[in-house]
Design an enzyme around this catalytic site. Structure first.
Site, PDB file in Angstrom:
ATOM      1  N   ASP B 316    -138.615 -47.716  35.129  1.00  0.00           N
ATOM      2  CA  ASP B 316    -137.949 -46.773  34.250  1.00  0.00           C
ATOM      3  C   ASP B 316    -138.345 -47.091  32.822  1.00  0.00           C
ATOM      4  O   ASP B 316    -138.354 -48.247  32.418  1.00  0.00           O
ATOM      5  CB  ASP B 316    -136.424 -46.912  34.407  1.00  0.00           C
ATOM      6  N   PHE B 387    -123.294 -34.053  13.603  1.00  0.00           N
ATOM      7  CA  PHE B 387    -124.258 -33.449  14.525  1.00  0.00           C
ATOM      8  C   PHE B 387    -123.501 -32.671  15.602  1.00  0.00           C
ATOM      9  O   PHE B 387    -122.505 -33.136  16.146  1.00  0.00           O
ATOM     10  CB  PHE B 387    -125.089 -34.555  15.196  1.00  0.00           C
ATOM     11  N   SER B 391    -125.805 -26.851  16.194  1.00  0.00           N
ATOM     12  CA  SER B 391    -126.584 -26.870  14.951  1.00  0.00           C
ATOM     13  C   SER B 391    -127.810 -27.768  15.075  1.00  0.00           C
ATOM     14  O   SER B 391    -128.809 -27.560  14.423  1.00  0.00           O
ATOM     15  CB  SER B 391    -125.712 -27.357  13.797  1.00  0.00           C
ATOM     16  N   SER B 394    -127.547 -32.902  11.360  1.00  0.00           N
ATOM     17  CA  SER B 394    -126.392 -33.480  10.708  1.00  0.00           C
ATOM     18  C   SER B 394    -126.761 -33.683   9.246  1.00  0.00           C
ATOM     19  O   SER B 394    -127.916 -33.496   8.867  1.00  0.00           O
ATOM     20  CB  SER B 394    -126.038 -34.816  11.359  1.00  0.00           C
TER      21      SER B 394
END
Lengths: 557, 706
Positions: B316, B387, B391, B394
């Site tokens: 991973d 944030f 949108s 931030s």
């Protein structure tokens, strides 16, 4: 031309001839064992025998075919020997006694060709040609068939099919052994080997004495005797007899013939597994051991001579033919004991302790350098499996050889294989030494006498068939035990080889990576040579210590 | 550093710290442990136990025979040999007992946590309800599907999944790691293990294991060796050893008739001594003690062996190859803006941004431009814009008397739109910067600004772009090179898009990558690799990893993972460190190498023993054989005694090696083989010559031993 130069020259000629044969013969054998096409002659044979030429067999069926064919062969040969006085071309020979018939039948069917009789005074021409010679062909072919099945075990995946024994046997005889033997029989006749149907001739020698000489179909026997690593000659003196091998040229041809199949089979192996380098590694091990052995025996025979007569003759000439000399005799002795041939052109009993001991050790190696036809290759592949198993662990993977995992099952068969021959040799020799009558059969006393017995059982169990000479083996006890040793030493290993092949064929191969133990490099050649020497050395060292080692160290004292 | 404009990656912390040049090794052997295991070793002399180990069984039978012989015809020599033979058997058992003793101590600790737990079962609990009836039951009485409540200070009574609440849990009973871990309902951190302790808060746990089959129960069984079965390779090796034993038995038994013929009859004691010297006692004694070291729990020995054989590692990306989060790597201003201005703006916009990315921007600004961190309180008239998923940016609005300065930072499209909406026109080089970062596998964050005097219009502009990138852990590249040399292919698994994935894969030096990986993709990849006969290893912790973990040949589940993942894998990493996968491979290899090395050593030893024993047996009748006595040992009896003593002592000497494993340096198979053959093959050949000679110098002075 002095002896040393001639000696080096013939070794050189032999090695070049073998090297030149390696590729074509190896590739040709691979072709025979893999092609799907049948010759018309083969189809005819299959039809007659009710064989399905295209149907493969499982390992157990393959094995059953091997064993059934061998059983029928033994029974047929036994009957043949017992009844030979009633048959054509018996040239006055009597029926062979039961124990000796058993011994001889076992001997020829197992590719051993141990002879407790003298050919010229015991066996008629018909039995020689239709009995013994037939076995010379099929027993040699059987070895190659079994190794073919083993190699298929490596090359095939997820199958239980290992090929068809009857097809393998037929093809090897028809396409390889018969034509080549025919050619070389003619070469031998041209070079002076006898080929006739004469009976016993009484000859008056120059000094006025009488000598009884038997003629016979010698050259035709001689070719397959060597080519199929059989070794059973028409004459008691075997290849030392001038009718069998009259001169240095025939001698060299015979050495070439007895080595060529076994030295070329690694090429066949490499071709079949799709990696010629694997074959080169195997043949390198064989060649290394062979060369070392030739050097040791030759050096011993030339230099470690203690008698004054020996010094005068420039080496140990006792028991050797003057027309061959020391170099040719040593070369023959090594080649015949390292293959399962067992033909002799000199008497190993008379060798120096070091040289004679080496011939015993050669056989103890298990006939692998290069060994008998087929049996040499499967023998060394089993040892390669053992080497790979231990070394494979040391590279941090569960061991694998040619992409096949060596798991419990594979190691079981490989272990049983390496267990069989020493068990037979040591038990047989142990029993012989435990019984006073059998001990009495020795010619010599002390360590040399013991070497005679050790040699006999080593020769029988490893299917070599050469005799040290000296030991009187035509007794019921020796005929029976040596006969059994030959049978067990031949067929039990075949059982394990075929079972192993079956187990390998069922595996899915694992891919080769940088983490895989490489089995084609000089490193592996060294490793395998080491394993061969150490495994054999450790097994037989105590016995050897009391025979040849004691004897030769005694000489040095 | 600052000249390059790219900060050095932060030093790895947490689990990755252990990665640095950490090599697998077990603990050192405490001499006291030998003493403690001694009674166990004696108990194991029971023939019914010994018979499972054919090599050592032969030794024990030999010891019995020599004992009888020594009683019948006593001699110092017979008793010396007898004593050494019994010691050989005991030493062999000692090796096994020490290995088991380690596990027993662990099991004891585990069991203590398990015994007295009481559970507070909630009968008829449903999600969302608070009015379930609570009852006290013993932990062992819990059934599958029961719900229990556990509060701070209490022990979790059984394995299960958290279905409500979040708590910090002390799992040191299992992992040995004292730092608490967070367990919460839902997601991949919901699994709790019985016997661990809740340190804070309150959770409701749904029991997922039957009594007696909990994770701890299985661990106890495993570490105690009760469930330890011989692995396939051990079986194969045992077969080889047994057959060698038989060969040597035959060689010695048949030697007697040969010896009789040579008029050198051997006593039973000598023959037994020869057998014991020849059979592979070293590896026979130590094989069962060669185990795995490291805080990994293998559900089967087969899995450990498979680990040594692994061809392909699925790793991973996050946590294994890269540090967990993306970090700011550079500030790239547009024309007309200085880097300092951009850095300052970026920092301001990130002050209230608590995400790791936001933190890293502040850190970078401080490191590179010495902009000290400003706290939220410092900026009086600041209004922070958090944030949101809508949108996707931030920022902050700073208001002073003259003007309002708005800063926005976020995804390129979002910020560009914001700039346009505020009357600005992003220049073309913004697009170039953004594309360049994306192409290199990084994530661009665009910073926009608008300064609006009161009652006036002003155009917004883009100040520049922040380059966020995945930071590859230090040392990973070298590690992957090593793996490649070992013939192991590494595949990085990531949810990133292929572009990003390729860049990181290149930087980390993995062989291949799987981008935008779904569990199905992983599964397909494993299958594809396996079709070619390859063995695949992977780690996983989520429930959706379970099928792939089960399919992989080596599936290492994180201890923090869900119980489904732990069930599916065949190993559990108690440290929950995904990098462990690489170590697991090394552990597997080390285990196999140790076996091979000791086998080689054991067989090579025989040569020297022959040179000691054969002349001792037969030089009397064939004086020439005395030439083989190259060690010039004092007398036949002393020679044989020394060989047998060496044989016994070498077992004890090698116990630490067996427990710890031989040193292993990743390299190609050919190199490994050379190294080990020289070390253990040649070493095994030479060492006993020295050892036997040294022992002979002492043993010859035993009074009465001629």
């Amino acid at each position: 031309m002095n002896d040393t130069f001639a000696g080096w020259l013939q070794v050189l000629v032999l090695v070049v001839a073998l090297a030149l044969s390696f590729r074509p013969l190896g590739d040709y054998m691979a072709h025979i064992l893999t092609t799907t096409r049948h010759l018309w002659a083969e189809r005819l044979i299959y039809k007659a025998g009710g064989v399905h030429g295209d149907a493969d067999q499982k390992w157990s069926v393959y094995l059953r075919s091997v064993l059934a064919f061998s059983l029928v062969s033994v029974l047929f040969l036994y009957a043949f020997l017992r009844l030979q006085n009633h048959l054509l071309l018996s040239v006055g020979m009597q029926a062979v006694p039961p124990d000796q018939s058993f011994n001889t039948a076992a001997s020829f069917v197992t590719n051993t060709n141990w002879q407790s009789y003298s050919g010229e005074s015991a066996i008629g021409h018909l039995v020689q040609m239709a009995g013994l010679a037939v076995q010379n062909f099929v027993s040699a072919a059987m070895g190659i068939a079994v190794v073919a099945a083993l190699v298929r075990g490596f090359t095939r995946k997820k199958t239980d099919q290992l090929g068809n024994f009857w097809v393998d046997l037929t093809r090897i005889v028809v396409r390889l052994l018969l034509p080549v033997s025919l050619v070389f029989a003619i070469v031998l006749v041209a070079a002076g080997t006898v080929q006739n149907f004469h009976g016993v001739n009484d000859i008056i020698t120059i000094s006025g004495g009488h000598q009884r000489l038997t003629g016979g179909p010698v050259a035709s026997q001689e070719a397959i005797k060597e080519f199929g690593t059989n070794g059973g000659g028409l004459y008691n003196a075997n290849s030392a007899h001038p009718f069998e091998s009259p001169n240095a040229f025939t001698n060299l041809i015979e050495i070439y013939l007895l080595l060529v199949i076994s030295f070329s089979l690694p090429r066949t192996f490499g071709k079949m597994v799709g990696d010629h380098r694997q074959g080169y590694a195997i043949v390198a091990v064989m060649a290394l051991i062979w060369a070392a052995s030739v050097a040791i025996v030759t050096a011993n025979e030339l230099h470690s001579v203690s008698s004054a007569a020996g010094h005068a003759a420039g080496g140990m000439m006792e028991g050797k033919e003057a027309r061959f000399g020391i170099w040719s005799s040593a070369l023959f002795a090594v080649s015949t004991t390292l293959t399962s041939c067992g033909a002799v052109n000199s008497f190993h009993d008379s060798y120096t302790p070091g040289g004679g001991g080496m011939t015993i050790f050669n056989m103890m190696l298990g006939e692998i350098a290069p060994g008998g036809t087929g049996s040499g290759l499967y023998g060394i592949l089993i040892l390669a499996i053992v080497a790979v198993f231990v070394a494979g662990l040391m590279v941090g993977r569960t061991p694998e050889y040619l992409g096949k995992k060596l798991r419990g099952q594979e190691m079981k068969y490989a272990s049983l294989y390496i267990l069989t021959t020493p068990a037979v040799v040591l038990t047989g020799a142990g029993l012989a030494m435990a019984f006073p009558d059998e001990r009495a059969a020795m010619l010599n006393s002390g360590p040399h006498g013991f070497s005679e017995v050790l040699y006999a059982f080593t020769s029988a169990a490893n299917n070599n068939g050469s005799a040290f000479a000296g030991l009187s083996v035509n007794t019921v006890w020796y005929n029976t035990t040596l006969g059994l040793a030959m049978i067990v030493g031949r067929f039990l290993p075949m059982v394990f080889v075929l079972a192993l092949a079956g187990s390998l064929a069922q595996q899915q191969p694992v891919p080769v990576t940088a983490g895989t133990l490489p089995t084609h490099r000089p490193q592996f050649v060294g490793l395998l040579t080491g394993v061969v020497l150490i495994v054999v050395g450790l097994t037989y060292f105590p016995a050897l210590a009391l025979g040849p080692v004691a004897e030769s160290l005694e000489g040095l004292r | 550093m600052s000249t390059t404009g790219v900060p050095a990656p932060a030093p790895p912390t947490g689990p990755s710290a252990g990665l640095q040049r950490h090599r697998v090794s077990g603990g050192l052997l405490d001499p006291k442990q030998l003493l403690r295991s001694f009674p166990d070793a004696l108990r194991k002399l029971d023939p019914r136990t010994m018979v499972h180990n054919p090599v050592m069984f032969v030794v024990e039978v030999g010891a019995v025979l020599t004992t009888l012989s020594a009683i019948k015809t006593p001699s110092v020599f017979a008793w010396v040999i007898t004593a050494w033979l019994w010691l050989t058997s005991v030493f062999a058992n000692l090796a096994e007992a020490v290995a088991e003793g380690r596990g027993k101590a662990q099991a004891e600790t585990l069991r203590r946590t398990k015994t007295t737990t009481m559970a507070r079962r909630l009968a008829g609990w449903q999600p969302g309800t608070a009015d379930a009836v609570e009852e006290e039951v013993p932990g062992a009485g819990l059934r599958l599907g029961d719900h229990v409540v556990v509060e701070a200070g209490q022990i979790i009574p059984g394995d299960g999944d958290v279905v409500e609440g979040v708590a910090s849990v002390d799992e040191s009973a299992i992992t040995g790691e004292s730092a608490p871990v967070i367990r919460e309902s839902g997601g991949d951190r919901s699994a709790v293990t019985g016997g661990t302790k809740v340190l804070s808060d309150r959770i409701i746990v749904k029991i997922t294991s039957k009594p007696g089959e909990t994770f701890i129960d299985r661990m106890i069984a495993l570490v105690e060796g009760a469930a330890r079965q011989k692995t396939p390779n051990e079986i194969a090796l045992n077969i080889l050893l047994a057959s060698l034993t038989i060969v040597f038995l035959i060689a010695v038994v048949t030697l007697q008739p040969f010896a009789l013929f040579a008029r050198a009859e051997q006593s039973l004691v000598v023959l037994v001594a020869l057998v014991v010297a020849l059979i592979p006692t070293t590896i026979g004694a130590l094989l069962s003690a060669i185990g795995i070291a490291g805080n990994v729990l293998a559900m089967s020995g087969r899995a450990v062996e498979a680990a040594g054989d692994v061809n392909t590692l699925l790793l991973d990306k996050t946590g294994t190859i890269t540090l967990g989060n993306r970090q700011a790597a550079a500030f790239l201003p547009v024309e007309g803006v200085t880097t300092e201005e951009l850095a300052d703006a970026s920092q301001l916009s990130s002050i209230a941004d608590e995400t790791p990315e936001g933190r890293s921007i502040v850190v970078l600004a401080k490191q590179q431009y010495a902009l000290r961190g400003r706290s939220e309180g410092e900026l009086a008239q600041a209004e922070f814009v958090p944030f949101t998923a809508q949108s996707r940016m931030s920022g902050v609005d700073l208001e002073d008397l003259r003007e309002v300065r708005s800063l926005r930072k976020g995804a390129a499209t979002a910020v560009m739109r914001w700039v346009r909406d505020n009357g600005g026109h992003p220049t073309a080089d913004v697009g170039h910067l953004v594309d360049g970062i994306s192409a290199s596998g990084g994530t661009p964050l665009v910073v926009g600004e608008v300064i609006r005097p009161p009652d006036a219009q002003a155009a917004a502009r883009v100040l520049g772009v922040i380059h966020l990138k995945d930071v590859v852990k230090e040392g990973m590249h070298e590690r992957f090179d090593e793996l490649r040399r070992m013939g192991i292919k590494t595949v990085m698994i990531t949810g990133d898009n292929p572009l990003t994935a390729r860049a990181i894969a290149q930087e980390a030096g993995v062989d291949d990558f799987l981008a935008e990986a779904t569990p199905e993709d992983k599964m397909a990849l494993i299958r594809r690799e396996q079709q070619g006969g390859k063995l695949v290893a992977m780690t996983g912790d989520g429930t959706n990893d379970a099928p792939a973990l089960a399919q992989a040949d080596v599936g290492v589940a994180m201890n923090t993972g869900t119980s489904a993942a732990k069930e599916a894998g065949n190993m559990v990493d108690l440290d929950s460190n995904p990098t462990k996968l690489i170590e697991v491979v090394e552990i597997g290899k080390q285990l196999l190498i140790t076996r091979g090395a000791l086998t080689t050593f054991s067989i090579a030893n025989d040569v020297a023993k022959y040179f000691a024993i054969i002349p001792a047996m037969f030089a009397g009748v064939y004086p020439g054989l005395d030439k083989l006595n190259i060690m010039r040992l004092h007398s036949p009896t002393s020679a044989i005694s020394s060989a047998i003593a060496f044989n016994a002592l070498i077992i004890v000497a090698l116990i630490p090696l067996a427990l710890r494993g031989v040193r292993y340096r990743p390299s190609s198979a050919a190199k490994l083989l050379s190294r080990n053959i020289w070390m253990y093959g040649l070493g095994g050949l030479i060492l006993p010559f020295l050892g036997i000679k040294l022992l002979d110098l002492v043993i010859q002075f035993i009074p009465g031993l001629r």
